[in-house]
Design a protein around this motif. Structure first.
Motif, PDB file in Angstrom:
ATOM      1  N   HIS A 118      16.885 -20.460 -31.113  1.00  0.00           N
ATOM      2  CA  HIS A 118      15.713 -19.379 -30.953  1.00  0.00           C
ATOM      3  C   HIS A 118      14.890 -19.475 -31.998  1.00  0.00           C
ATOM      4  O   HIS A 118      13.806 -18.837 -31.893  1.00  0.00           O
ATOM      5  N   ALA A 119      15.275 -19.991 -33.115  1.00  0.00           N
ATOM      6  CA  ALA A 119      14.165 -20.084 -34.058  1.00  0.00           C
ATOM      7  C   ALA A 119      13.472 -21.326 -34.463  1.00  0.00           C
ATOM      8  O   ALA A 119      12.553 -21.542 -35.091  1.00  0.00           O
ATOM      9  N   ALA A 143      16.641 -20.738 -24.838  1.00  0.00           N
ATOM     10  CA  ALA A 143      15.874 -19.994 -25.785  1.00  0.00           C
ATOM     11  C   ALA A 143      14.473 -19.834 -25.162  1.00  0.00           C
ATOM     12  O   ALA A 143      13.858 -19.073 -25.453  1.00  0.00           O
ATOM     13  N   GLU A 146      14.580 -16.591 -22.849  1.00  0.00           N
ATOM     14  CA  GLU A 146      14.798 -15.477 -23.842  1.00  0.00           C
ATOM     15  C   GLU A 146      13.747 -15.202 -24.648  1.00  0.00           C
ATOM     16  O   GLU A 146      13.408 -14.003 -25.031  1.00  0.00           O
ATOM     17  N   GLY A 147      12.978 -16.048 -25.076  1.00  0.00           N
ATOM     18  CA  GLY A 147      11.941 -16.127 -26.173  1.00  0.00           C
ATOM     19  C   GLY A 147      10.350 -16.162 -25.706  1.00  0.00           C
ATOM     20  O   GLY A 147       9.468 -16.577 -26.409  1.00  0.00           O
ATOM     21  N   SER A 148      10.377 -16.065 -24.295  1.00  0.00           N
ATOM     22  CA  SER A 148       9.103 -15.906 -23.679  1.00  0.00           C
ATOM     23  C   SER A 148       8.321 -17.138 -23.696  1.00  0.00           C
ATOM     24  O   SER A 148       7.104 -17.392 -23.861  1.00  0.00           O
ATOM     25  N   GLY A 149       9.005 -18.364 -23.317  1.00  0.00           N
ATOM     26  CA  GLY A 149       8.342 -19.548 -23.265  1.00  0.00           C
ATOM     27  C   GLY A 149       7.372 -19.745 -21.987  1.00  0.00           C
ATOM     28  O   GLY A 149       7.359 -19.051 -21.109  1.00  0.00           O
ATOM     29  N   HIS A 176      16.250 -11.780 -18.127  1.00  0.00           N
ATOM     30  CA  HIS A 176      14.906 -11.843 -18.782  1.00  0.00           C
ATOM     31  C   HIS A 176      14.152 -12.471 -17.468  1.00  0.00           C
ATOM     32  O   HIS A 176      13.732 -13.675 -17.527  1.00  0.00           O
TER      33      HIS A 176
END
Length: 296
Positions: A118-119, A143, A146-149, A176
């Protein structure tokens, strides 16, 4: 040692411990060295970007994934995030750490890498999504969702040849949701196999709509108990008054039915409409219908 300042001593000791941990050691010696390294890394300004390389060497010396590897990964992550040292200008140290760990330990290391993924930078995450290893693509999928890719990258992962990657993407979409994935999700929910169908239906529910309601009702009629459970769960989540009679009919099967609990929850979520349906059941002919309606 006496010539070193108070600030220099922890960093010098750290280098000695890192060198020792890369040599053959028994379990007790390795454990003691790792504990000392954790103590040193907790001190201000001790962890440096240049520590990443020796920490990768420590990881390489481990035979299997376990608690010690997980602790070493945490230290390596700390080093990757730090400044200072000769390697402070390395473009993406965290991406290098993730790739190395996947290559060294394979699937067992994936849960420990999720917070790191996620980072990652968008570019590194996109590269991971195109990696030859299914475990890497699955890690990227979670990732990215959940991270709006980007929608395009997520849709590509839903077409991945690996069931692991598709299942991971679907699971993430369940919490998500992405409207852009609706068409592909419907295709998987209707023509996928086993777990893919169930996960696709779950991922569609947050998007809502009559088409999702119809799909849940269709899925309920199929000869697949797990899919039927998911379909009733979906009906309960959608809480559409048009499902009251259907949920009521499932309630009358009694508490031994695998669909009973979700049918009951669905009627509860319908509020007044659910109560009216249960009143109707309580007045209906048939002892079971009356009993379940009255108990509700």
């Amino acid at each position: 040692w006496s010539l070193l300042s108070e600030d220099q001593r922890p960093r010098e000791l750290k280098r000695l411990v890192l060198a020792a941990l890369r040599r053959p050691l028994d379990a007790g010696e390795r454990e003691a060295g790792l504990a000392e390294l954790e103590r040193l890394f907790a001190l201000p300004a001790v962890a440096e970007r240049s520590d990443l390389e020796p920490l990768l060497g420590v990881l390489a010396s481990e035979q299997d994934f376990g608690a010690r590897v997980e602790r070493t990964l945490a230290l390596a992550c700390q080093a990757a995030d730090a400044g200072g040292g000769d390697d402070a200008t390395e473009a993406d140290p965290l991406g290098r750490l993730v790739s190395f760990a996947l290559e060294r330990f394979g699937a067992p290391v994936v849960p420990a890498l999720r917070p790191l993924a996620h980072a990652l930078s968008p570019a590194t995450l996109a590269d991971l999504g195109r990696d030859a290893r299914p475990e890497a693509r699955a890690l990227a999928a979670e990732a990215l969702v959940e991270g709006s890719g980007p929608d395009g990258e997520i849709l590509a992962l839903l077409l991945d040849p690996s069931p692991l990657v598709v299942e991971t993407t679907l699971s993430a979409l369940g919490s998500h949701p992405r409207e852009a994935a609706r068409v592909r999700l419907f295709a998987l929910a209707r023509t996928g196999h086993g777990e893919l169908r169930r996960l696709a239906l779950r991922a569609l529910v947050p998007l809502g709509g009559k088409d999702v309601l119809d799909l849940a009702q269709e899925s309920l009629g199929e000869n697949d108990e797990e899919l039927s459970r998911t379909a009733v769960w979906a009906l309960a989540e959608l809480a559409d008054p048009r499902c009251a009679t259907l949920l009521g009919s499932l309630l009358t099967r009694g508490s031994a039915s695998p669909l009973y609990a979700e049918a009951r929850r669905g009627l509860q979520r319908l509020g007044e409409v659910g109560i009216l349906e249960c009143v109707r059941l309580a007045r209906a002919n048939g002892a079971r219908a009356q009993r379940e309606g009255a108990l509700f």
